[in-house]
Design an enzyme around this catalytic site. Structure first.
Site, short mmCIF file in Angstrom:
data_model
loop_
_atom_site.label_atom_id
_atom_site.label_comp_id
_atom_site.label_asym_id
_atom_site.label_seq_id
_atom_site.Cartn_x
_atom_site.Cartn_y
_atom_site.Cartn_z
N HIS A 246 0.81 -1.22 0.00
CA HIS A 246 0.00 0.00 0.00
C HIS A 246 0.84 1.28 0.00
O HIS A 246 0.46 2.28 -0.58
CB HIS A 246 -1.00 0.01 1.17
CG HIS A 246 -0.38 0.03 2.52
ND1 HIS A 246 0.07 -1.12 3.14
CD2 HIS A 246 -0.15 1.03 3.41
CE1 HIS A 246 0.55 -0.82 4.34
NE2 HIS A 246 0.43 0.48 4.52
N ASP A 247 2.01 1.25 0.62
CA ASP A 247 2.84 2.45 0.69
C ASP A 247 4.12 2.35 -0.12
O ASP A 247 5.09 3.07 0.14
CB ASP A 247 3.20 2.75 2.16
CG ASP A 247 2.11 3.53 2.88
OD1 ASP A 247 1.27 4.16 2.21
OD2 ASP A 247 2.10 3.51 4.12
N LYS A 250 6.15 5.37 -1.41
CA LYS A 250 7.00 6.20 -0.55
C LYS A 250 8.48 6.10 -0.91
O LYS A 250 9.28 6.91 -0.44
CB LYS A 250 6.80 5.81 0.92
CG LYS A 250 5.47 6.27 1.49
CD LYS A 250 5.33 5.87 2.96
CE LYS A 250 4.01 6.34 3.54
NZ LYS A 250 3.84 5.90 4.95
N HIS A 275 2.68 9.61 -3.08
CA HIS A 275 3.08 8.20 -2.98
C HIS A 275 1.98 7.27 -3.48
O HIS A 275 2.25 6.15 -3.91
CB HIS A 275 3.49 7.85 -1.54
CG HIS A 275 2.36 7.59 -0.59
ND1 HIS A 275 1.69 8.60 0.06
CD2 HIS A 275 1.79 6.43 -0.18
CE1 HIS A 275 0.76 8.07 0.84
NE2 HIS A 275 0.79 6.74 0.72
N HIS A 301 -5.91 3.60 -1.05
CA HIS A 301 -6.04 3.39 0.39
C HIS A 301 -6.14 4.69 1.19
O HIS A 301 -6.39 4.66 2.39
CB HIS A 301 -4.89 2.52 0.93
CG HIS A 301 -3.55 3.18 0.95
ND1 HIS A 301 -2.82 3.46 -0.19
CD2 HIS A 301 -2.80 3.63 1.99
CE1 HIS A 301 -1.68 4.03 0.14
NE2 HIS A 301 -1.64 4.16 1.46
N HIS A 302 -5.97 5.84 0.52
CA HIS A 302 -6.17 7.12 1.20
C HIS A 302 -7.43 7.85 0.70
O HIS A 302 -7.66 9.01 1.07
CB HIS A 302 -4.95 8.03 1.04
CG HIS A 302 -3.83 7.68 1.96
ND1 HIS A 302 -3.92 7.80 3.33
CD2 HIS A 302 -2.59 7.20 1.71
CE1 HIS A 302 -2.77 7.41 3.89
NE2 HIS A 302 -1.96 7.04 2.93
N ASP A 330 -5.01 0.15 7.78
CA ASP A 330 -3.81 0.98 7.88
C ASP A 330 -3.95 2.02 8.99
O ASP A 330 -3.04 2.22 9.80
CB ASP A 330 -3.56 1.66 6.52
CG ASP A 330 -2.24 2.41 6.47
OD1 ASP A 330 -1.28 1.98 7.13
OD2 ASP A 330 -2.18 3.42 5.74
#
Length: 396
Positions: A246-247, A250, A275, A301-302, A330
């Protein structure tokens, strides 16, 4: 098919008529040739062997050459098994590359030592009574032995396997062994993908001082929530495998922003938000289903249920279910983790926030399922606790 019961209470059947045998072969051949999931294929193989020779149980053994062991994830009536290739009747058949069948495990003299350390020893543990046994090795396309069928206890009146049974199980082994090869290759590719994905997910988190346990927890939370929402085991496993990415975006965020202990400026936060699109760009062109799912998770996811999230401001069910699930997993983990700029929140405070954000940040249905499954989620959190202070990015 005629059935009765013998003195031990086992069903008594008759051998298959030729037309019944053809039906079994054709039915299972159609299922096996279309199956690439290893566990399901092994189950089909075991069921096919059991029906063809009219046995009480059938075990499919696979050969692990690296460990010099035989293992089975599918065995009728018993849990998963693993043993040395130098043990048991199955080990002997695999080592010698030949089929073996016996009429009575307790009366046989030729293989007495092997049986005492194998089938008879297992009987003592399980309370089962093994009598007739038949083991047939199977080979891959290169002729290498890759495992064996083991049939236990003939269910016909005579209670003994015949030469015809040996030929039938040999036929099943020949077909199944070749089908298994492609499934094992697919399984190996998928396991390699999972390992790469998890490692890449950890890289993304470690750059922002997260611990590897963060991605483990988010993966487990996502799986539990997916199953609670009614997703199939296969799709829940897919999300579990994909969510550690998911990240991943970054990796492209500068350290000065990623590791900043204080509040980000508006411009810095815009860079941090990138990201999600970076992660999506890295993954979106893959044709592999795991990486395609990971691309969705990284991108969405954000996003927030009420449309105030980023990067696209999606609203409600415009947000993919993978993104909605990973979002709450998360945030729950981020709030419960200690970071450079904050202490870990107490559970009551986290739950209050999730309730407040029900219908705002989070899908209301997922919040409800989250609360119902909270004990399972907390078990995961306890199992994968961080051993040291984690210092994550300046955002959840």
């Amino acid at each position: 098919m005629y059935e009765a019961q013998n003195r031990e209470g086992r069903r008594i059947k008759e051998d298959l008529e030729p037309q019944e045998m053809l039906r079994v072969i054709f039915d299972y051949a159609a299922k096996i040739c279309n199956e690439r999931k290893l566990d399901r294929l092994l189950t089909l193989m075991a069921d096919m062997g059991r029906e063809m020779v009219v046995s009480d149980r059938c075990t499919v053994w696979l050969l692990d050459r690296d460990k010099d062991e035989l293992y089975s994830t599918v065995a009728h009536g018993v849990p998963s098994l693993r043993m040395s290739v130098h043990s048991g009747l199955a080990g002997l058949a695999v080592r010698e590359g030949r089929p073996i069948f016996i009429d009575d495990a307790y009366a046989n003299e030729e293989f007495a030592d092997v049986l005492r350390s194998g089938a008879i020893a297992m009987d003592r543990k399980t309370g089962y009574r093994t009598k007739a046994l038949m083991v047939v090795p199977f080979r891959n396309n290169e002729g290498e032995i890759t495992g064996a069928f083991q049939a236990v206890n003939k269910l016909t009146k005579c209670g003994q396997f015949s030469q015809n049974d040996l030929e039938y199980l040999t036929l099943a082994a020949s077909y199944a062994g070749k089908s298994l090869e492609s499934a094992l290759l697919s399984h190996e590719i998928e396991e390699t993908q999972k390992e790469i994905i998890f490692t890449m997910g950890e890289i993304g988190e470690n750059r922002s001082k997260e611990t590897g346990n963060h991605v483990k927890r988010v993966a487990e939370y996502s799986y539990i929530l997916a199953r609670g929402l009614g997703m199939s085991e296969e799709e829940a496993e897919l999300l579990k495998t994909a969510s550690p990415m998911h990240d991943i975006g970054k990796v492209a965020v500068p350290d000065a922003i990623l590791k900043k202990p204080g509040k980000l400026t508006a411009d810095e936060f815009e860079i941090m938000k990138s990201h999600t699109t970076t992660g999506y760009s890295l993954l979106k062109n893959s044709k592999r289903r795991i990486l395609k799912a990971a691309a969705i998770v990284a991108h969405e996811h954000h996003e927030k249920w009420d449309g105030t999230g980023y990067p696209r401001g999606l609203r409600g069910e415009q947000i993919h279910i993978y993104g909605r699930i990973t979002a709450i997993a998360d945030v729950f983990d981020a709030l419960g983790s200690e970071r450079i700029y904050k202490k870990a929140w107490e559970l009551d405070r986290i739950l209050k926030l999730l309730e407040e954000e029900r219908g705002a940040h989070f899908d209301p249905q997922i919040v409800d399922v989250f609360m119902q499954l909270l004990p399972k989620l907390l078990e995961v959190r306890d199992r994968y606790t961080d051993g040291a202070l984690s210092a994550p990015a300046s955002e959840a």
